[in-house]
Design a protein around this motif. Structure first.
Motif, PDB file in Angstrom:
ATOM      1  N   VAL A   1       0.907  -1.433   0.057  1.00 39.39           N
ATOM      2  CA  VAL A   1      -0.241   0.140   0.035  1.00 39.39           C
ATOM      3  C   VAL A   1       0.812   1.201   0.137  1.00 39.39           C
ATOM      4  O   VAL A   1       0.559   2.191  -0.583  1.00 39.39           O
ATOM      5  CB  VAL A   1      -0.762   0.102   1.230  1.00 39.39           C
ATOM      6  CG1 VAL A   1      -1.606   1.363   1.169  1.00 39.39           C
ATOM      7  CG2 VAL A   1      -1.976  -1.209   1.153  1.00 39.39           C
ATOM      8  N   ALA A   2       1.899   1.105   0.536  1.00 38.66           N
ATOM      9  CA  ALA A   2       2.763   2.218   0.822  1.00 38.66           C
ATOM     10  C   ALA A   2       3.512   2.535  -0.683  1.00 38.66           C
ATOM     11  O   ALA A   2       3.706   3.829  -0.973  1.00 38.66           O
ATOM     12  CB  ALA A   2       4.167   2.195   1.766  1.00 38.66           C
ATOM     13  N   LEU A   3       3.904   1.635  -1.360  1.00 39.06           N
ATOM     14  CA  LEU A   3       4.314   1.660  -2.730  1.00 39.06           C
ATOM     15  C   LEU A   3       3.284   2.392  -3.596  1.00 39.06           C
ATOM     16  O   LEU A   3       3.645   3.014  -4.484  1.00 39.06           O
ATOM     17  CB  LEU A   3       4.690   0.179  -3.322  1.00 39.06           C
ATOM     18  CG  LEU A   3       6.057  -0.231  -2.712  1.00 39.06           C
ATOM     19  CD1 LEU A   3       6.440  -1.489  -3.138  1.00 39.06           C
ATOM     20  CD2 LEU A   3       7.225   0.511  -3.034  1.00 39.06           C
ATOM     21  N   ILE A   4       1.905   1.899  -3.361  1.00 36.00           N
ATOM     22  CA  ILE A   4       0.888   2.372  -4.167  1.00 36.00           C
ATOM     23  C   ILE A   4       0.946   4.143  -4.076  1.00 36.00           C
ATOM     24  O   ILE A   4       0.654   4.879  -4.620  1.00 36.00           O
ATOM     25  CB  ILE A   4      -0.358   1.877  -4.009  1.00 36.00           C
ATOM     26  CG1 ILE A   4      -0.069   0.325  -4.544  1.00 36.00           C
ATOM     27  CG2 ILE A   4      -1.504   2.467  -5.112  1.00 36.00           C
ATOM     28  CD1 ILE A   4       0.377  -0.072  -5.853  1.00 36.00           C
ATOM     29  N   ALA A   5       1.088   4.547  -2.677  1.00 37.23           N
ATOM     30  CA  ALA A   5       0.850   5.718  -2.076  1.00 37.23           C
ATOM     31  C   ALA A   5       1.994   6.483  -2.975  1.00 37.23           C
ATOM     32  O   ALA A   5       1.843   7.828  -3.233  1.00 37.23           O
ATOM     33  CB  ALA A   5       1.080   5.946  -0.848  1.00 37.23           C
ATOM     34  N   VAL A   6       3.323   6.096  -3.152  1.00 37.86           N
ATOM     35  CA  VAL A   6       4.547   6.584  -4.054  1.00 37.86           C
ATOM     36  C   VAL A   6       4.052   6.679  -5.381  1.00 37.86           C
ATOM     37  O   VAL A   6       3.936   7.862  -5.946  1.00 37.86           O
ATOM     38  CB  VAL A   6       5.463   5.777  -3.968  1.00 37.86           C
ATOM     39  CG1 VAL A   6       6.582   6.177  -4.591  1.00 37.86           C
ATOM     40  CG2 VAL A   6       6.267   5.611  -2.673  1.00 37.86           C
ATOM     41  N   ALA A   7       3.247   5.779  -5.803  1.00 40.90           N
ATOM     42  CA  ALA A   7       2.776   5.892  -7.157  1.00 40.90           C
ATOM     43  C   ALA A   7       1.759   6.876  -7.579  1.00 40.90           C
ATOM     44  O   ALA A   7       1.653   7.979  -8.526  1.00 40.90           O
ATOM     45  CB  ALA A   7       2.071   4.504  -7.660  1.00 40.90           C
ATOM     46  N   ILE A   8       0.964   7.045  -6.399  1.00 40.95           N
ATOM     47  CA  ILE A   8      -0.156   8.351  -6.389  1.00 40.95           C
ATOM     48  C   ILE A   8       0.574   9.691  -6.341  1.00 40.95           C
ATOM     49  O   ILE A   8       0.211  10.449  -7.208  1.00 40.95           O
ATOM     50  CB  ILE A   8      -1.157   8.323  -5.232  1.00 40.95           C
ATOM     51  CG1 ILE A   8      -1.823   7.083  -5.170  1.00 40.95           C
ATOM     52  CG2 ILE A   8      -1.848   9.560  -5.000  1.00 40.95           C
ATOM     53  CD1 ILE A   8      -2.638   6.560  -4.034  1.00 40.95           C
ATOM     54  N   VAL A   9       1.539   9.774  -5.683  1.00 44.22           N
ATOM     55  CA  VAL A   9       2.462  11.037  -5.747  1.00 44.22           C
ATOM     56  C   VAL A   9       3.145  11.256  -7.154  1.00 44.22           C
ATOM     57  O   VAL A   9       3.121  12.378  -7.821  1.00 44.22           O
ATOM     58  CB  VAL A   9       3.403  10.997  -4.325  1.00 44.22           C
ATOM     59  CG1 VAL A   9       4.509  12.266  -4.770  1.00 44.22           C
ATOM     60  CG2 VAL A   9       2.961  11.067  -3.041  1.00 44.22           C
ATOM     61  N   ALA A  10       3.793  10.221  -7.525  1.00 46.21           N
ATOM     62  CA  ALA A  10       4.041  10.256  -8.824  1.00 46.21           C
ATOM     63  C   ALA A  10       3.449  10.563 -10.046  1.00 46.21           C
ATOM     64  O   ALA A  10       3.709  11.164 -11.172  1.00 46.21           O
ATOM     65  CB  ALA A  10       5.200   8.982  -9.071  1.00 46.21           C
ATOM     66  N   MET A  11       2.063   9.942 -10.008  1.00 51.40           N
ATOM     67  CA  MET A  11       1.219   9.859 -11.214  1.00 51.40           C
ATOM     68  C   MET A  11      -0.041  10.741 -11.041  1.00 51.40           C
ATOM     69  O   MET A  11      -0.440  11.375 -12.268  1.00 51.40           O
ATOM     70  CB  MET A  11       0.915   8.579 -11.716  1.00 51.40           C
ATOM     71  CG  MET A  11       2.058   7.499 -11.987  1.00 51.40           C
ATOM     72  SD  MET A  11       1.412   6.410 -12.823  1.00 51.40           S
ATOM     73  CE  MET A  11       0.471   5.213 -11.894  1.00 51.40           C
TER      74      MET A  11
END
Length: 311
Positions: free
Chosen positions: A126-136
């Motif tokens: 879930v933390a990795l997906i949160a990073v994806a949210i910030v990036a995308m």
């Protein structure tokens, strides 16, 4: 393959439940919109804040993952803009229809990605997906709104001020920033607050998937043509392939590489339909793209995770 299928199956069942509930009229119209707002503005921010507040940042390659995802989206978006006139001349695809192809090719369904990451990898996923949210999310919002303003003949012209306002009000971005601040400062909220966010977060994944299911319109799916096929191939095949290549070049491995593939393999966002409807795009085509990709992803997503994500 079995791990991906085991994670995907419950996600699909919850999506199917949302579709059935909507079709039989148990929940209708305004009630679904209210439920979607609750999920978007309250439930998902809770799960993002809590997981980011507790995750060990030193154990995850955040910079490489962010660059991988932003780079993959930029490459596919640039390719689409370069071939727009060719699509118009050869297949008669109007500018308004192009905006739906564009959104359908680059936007992603955060609900599905979060649910699958949680199923497969737990809080770290879930933390990795949160990073994806910030990036995308900021990049995709900027690209989508700009393309819609340029090609969809919207009544409201594109404005940088409006775009910045929309980005700063995005609940995913705000929740991510809050979670990062808590993590970096070590100033944890009271235990009761963290527990309440955990409880709300448990509701978020199921609620988001129910909303996805409710938005699908199987009856609107026509025989696939160039517009539908282009968006499906770029979204479900080309984008994850580009992301896997970039991620490998940047040194991503294991869960982080698989997360990059997951984020680029899920169907497009149901919010793309709302944007198309509000800004004068081809909303009917957008609904068809969303439906086709959701069905096709049943086969393509596990394959992409196994082949490209090296699971």
């Amino acid at each position: 393959m079995m791990m991906a299928l085991d994670a995907l199956l419950p996600v699909l069942l919850v999506i199917a439940t949302g579709h059935v509930v909507a079709r039989i009229g148990l929940v209708t119209g305004d009630n679904w919109r209210g439920f979607e707002k609750l999920t978007y503005f309250v439930l998902f921010p809770c799960i993002i804040i809590r997981n980011l507040a507790l995750v060990d940042f030193g154990a995850l390659p955040f910079l490489q993952l962010g660059l991988t995802l932003a780079g993959a989206v930029s490459i596919v978006a640039t390719f689409l803009l370069l071939i727009r006139t060719r699509l118009e001349r050869r297949y008669g695809i109007s500018p308004a229809r192009f905006t739906s192809i564009f959104q359908g090719s680059v936007r992603w369904n955060t609900f599905v990605a979060l649910a699958m990451a949680d199923q497969m990898w737990g809080p770290e996923g879930v933390a990795l997906i949160a990073v994806a949210i910030v990036a995308m999310v900021p990049l995709l919002n900027m690209l989508s709104v700009t393309v819609m303003s340029r090609f969809a003949n919207a009544d409201t012209p594109f404005s940088l001020t409006r775009l910045l306002r929309d980005l700063t009000r995005n609940p995913y971005i705000v929740a991510t920033l809050v979670g990062l601040v808590i993590n970096m400062t070590g100033l944890m909220p009271p235990e009761a607050v963290m527990t309440s966010m955990e409880m709300l977060g448990r509701c978020a994944l199921a609620a988001g998937l129910l909303v996805v299911g409710a938005s699908l319109d199987i009856g609107a799916l026509r025989r696939p043509g160039p517009a539908l096929s282009t968006a499906a191939v770029l979204r479900l095949v080309a984008l994850p392939t580009v992301a896997a290549g970039l991620g490998t070049l940047l040194g991503l491995t294991g869960m982080a590489l698989a997360a990059a593939v997951l984020c680029t393999s899920v169907p497009t966002s149901s919010g793309a339909y709302l944007l198309a409807r509000e800004m004068g795009g081809d909303a009917e085509l957008m609904a068809e793209i969303l439906t086709l990709q959701s069905i096709a992803a049943i086969a393509t997503l596990p394959i992409a995770l196994v082949v490209l994500g090296a699971m």
